[in-house]
Motif scaffolding. Structure first.
Motif, mmCIF file in Angstrom:
data_model
loop_
_atom_site.group_PDB
_atom_site.id
_atom_site.type_symbol
_atom_site.label_atom_id
_atom_site.label_comp_id
_atom_site.label_asym_id
_atom_site.label_seq_id
_atom_site.Cartn_x
_atom_site.Cartn_y
_atom_site.Cartn_z
ATOM 1 N N ALA A 83 8.882 -23.324 -61.245
ATOM 2 C CA ALA A 83 8.769 -23.295 -59.789
ATOM 3 C C ALA A 83 8.598 -21.861 -59.312
ATOM 4 N N ARG A 84 7.960 -21.718 -58.173
ATOM 5 C CA ARG A 84 7.826 -20.428 -57.505
ATOM 6 C C ARG A 84 8.483 -20.549 -56.137
ATOM 7 N N PRO A 85 9.786 -20.309 -56.066
ATOM 8 C CA PRO A 85 10.450 -20.380 -54.768
ATOM 9 C C PRO A 85 9.847 -19.359 -53.804
ATOM 10 N N ASP A 86 9.915 -19.669 -52.524
ATOM 11 C CA ASP A 86 9.467 -18.704 -51.526
ATOM 12 C C ASP A 86 10.293 -17.435 -51.621
ATOM 13 N N GLY A 87 11.548 -17.556 -52.015
ATOM 14 C CA GLY A 87 12.408 -16.397 -52.212
ATOM 15 C C GLY A 87 13.456 -16.693 -53.272
ATOM 16 N N THR A 88 13.783 -15.687 -54.076
ATOM 17 C CA THR A 88 14.817 -15.803 -55.097
ATOM 18 C C THR A 88 15.745 -14.606 -54.952
ATOM 19 N N LEU A 89 17.021 -14.862 -54.660
ATOM 20 C CA LEU A 89 18.005 -13.800 -54.457
ATOM 21 C C LEU A 89 18.797 -13.597 -55.737
ATOM 22 N N THR A 90 18.808 -12.344 -56.215
ATOM 23 C CA THR A 90 19.521 -11.998 -57.437
ATOM 24 C C THR A 90 19.797 -10.496 -57.445
ATOM 25 N N GLN A 91 20.555 -10.036 -58.423
ATOM 26 C CA GLN A 91 20.798 -8.606 -58.577
ATOM 27 C C GLN A 91 19.473 -7.886 -58.814
ATOM 28 N N PRO A 103 14.013 -17.015 -66.726
ATOM 29 C CA PRO A 103 15.136 -17.954 -66.671
ATOM 30 C C PRO A 103 15.862 -17.812 -65.328
ATOM 31 N N ALA A 104 16.520 -18.867 -64.909
ATOM 32 C CA ALA A 104 17.254 -18.857 -63.636
ATOM 33 C C ALA A 104 18.624 -18.202 -63.765
ATOM 34 N N ASP A 105 18.966 -17.718 -64.954
ATOM 35 C CA ASP A 105 20.252 -17.054 -65.170
ATOM 36 C C ASP A 105 20.391 -15.891 -64.189
ATOM 37 N N GLY A 106 21.532 -15.813 -63.525
ATOM 38 C CA GLY A 106 21.783 -14.723 -62.602
ATOM 39 C C GLY A 106 21.226 -14.922 -61.207
ATOM 40 N N VAL A 107 20.461 -15.981 -60.990
ATOM 41 C CA VAL A 107 19.931 -16.249 -59.650
ATOM 42 C C VAL A 107 21.068 -16.779 -58.779
ATOM 43 N N LEU A 108 21.266 -16.155 -57.625
ATOM 44 C CA LEU A 108 22.320 -16.564 -56.702
ATOM 45 C C LEU A 108 21.847 -17.603 -55.711
ATOM 46 N N MET A 109 20.566 -17.504 -55.311
ATOM 47 C CA MET A 109 20.048 -18.417 -54.288
ATOM 48 C C MET A 109 18.535 -18.500 -54.407
ATOM 49 N N THR A 110 18.018 -19.701 -54.194
ATOM 50 C CA THR A 110 16.587 -19.885 -54.016
ATOM 51 C C THR A 110 16.354 -20.293 -52.574
ATOM 52 N N VAL A 111 15.174 -19.967 -52.073
ATOM 53 C CA VAL A 111 14.819 -20.227 -50.680
ATOM 54 C C VAL A 111 13.464 -20.912 -50.637
#
Length: 193
Positions: A83-91, A103-111
């Motif tokens: 997937a290509r989220p409109d936004g991906t919040l991470t460190q 990988p989605a490891d460490g992703v805090l939020m998708t938008v």
């Protein structure tokens, strides 16, 4: 290619999808959700403004984080989705050294910001939501332009988010930990159509 060497669900294998996606023109964005090849709609101007509004709020409150637009993620059970989220919040730096599909490891939020097309209900409100939950992403933020709502999904468990809270445009929205950002959504009313 044998079934043991390829994760295969639905229309094609993940490897076949990635090969097709690598050779697709930049004007087309592909995703592989729920075993199906999907074409992501081209965003309109209001869509882009909403992403910039969110990016500014995230960076002001949590400068150690980055909101990455259109970052390719491995999602769903056993990472069989793309997937290509409109936004991906991470460190900041979390995606360094990864290929197009991280990988989605460490992703805090998708938008996701809904598009005005016939498939948005299935894509953003169901399939992508469930893929993000299956990947264990703690928060999914849906900015639903049709309903003029900000919807916050939290507590992923067994491929589903256990909690869903909706807020009308104009409300103050507190995104829970690990995101810990408060959104003033008054500005979203400017983009209601």
């Amino acid at each position: 290619m044998t079934p043991s060497s390829s994760a295969h669900i639905g229309q094609m294998s993940v490897e076949d999808f990635e090969a097709i996606a690598r050779h697709t023109p930049e004007t087309v964005t592909l995703e592989f959700i729920n075993g199906k090849l999907e074409v992501k709609p081209v965003p309109d101007g209001d869509h882009g403004e909403i992403i910039m509004w969110l990016l500014r709020q995230c960076l002001q409150q949590r400068p150690e984080l980055g909101l990455y637009p259109e970052q390719g993620l491995m999602v769903e059970t056993y990472r069989n989705g793309r997937a290509r989220p409109d936004g991906t919040l991470t460190q900041v730096g979390n995606f360094a050294g990864h290929s197009e599909w991280a990988p989605a490891d460490g992703v805090l939020m998708t938008v996701e910001v809904t598009s005005h097309d016939r498939d948005t209900d299935r894509h953003d409100r169901v399939e992508k939501r469930d893929g993000y939950a299956a990947a264990g992403i703690p928060v999914y933020l849906l900015i639903d332009r049709d309903a003029e709502q900000v919807v916050v999904y939290t507590d992923p468990e067994k491929g589903r988010y256990r909690n869903r809270v909706s807020h009308a445009y104009g409300a103050t929205v507190k995104l829970p930990s690990p995101v810990a950002i408060t959104l003033d959504t008054e500005k979203l009313q400017d983009y209601a159509r």
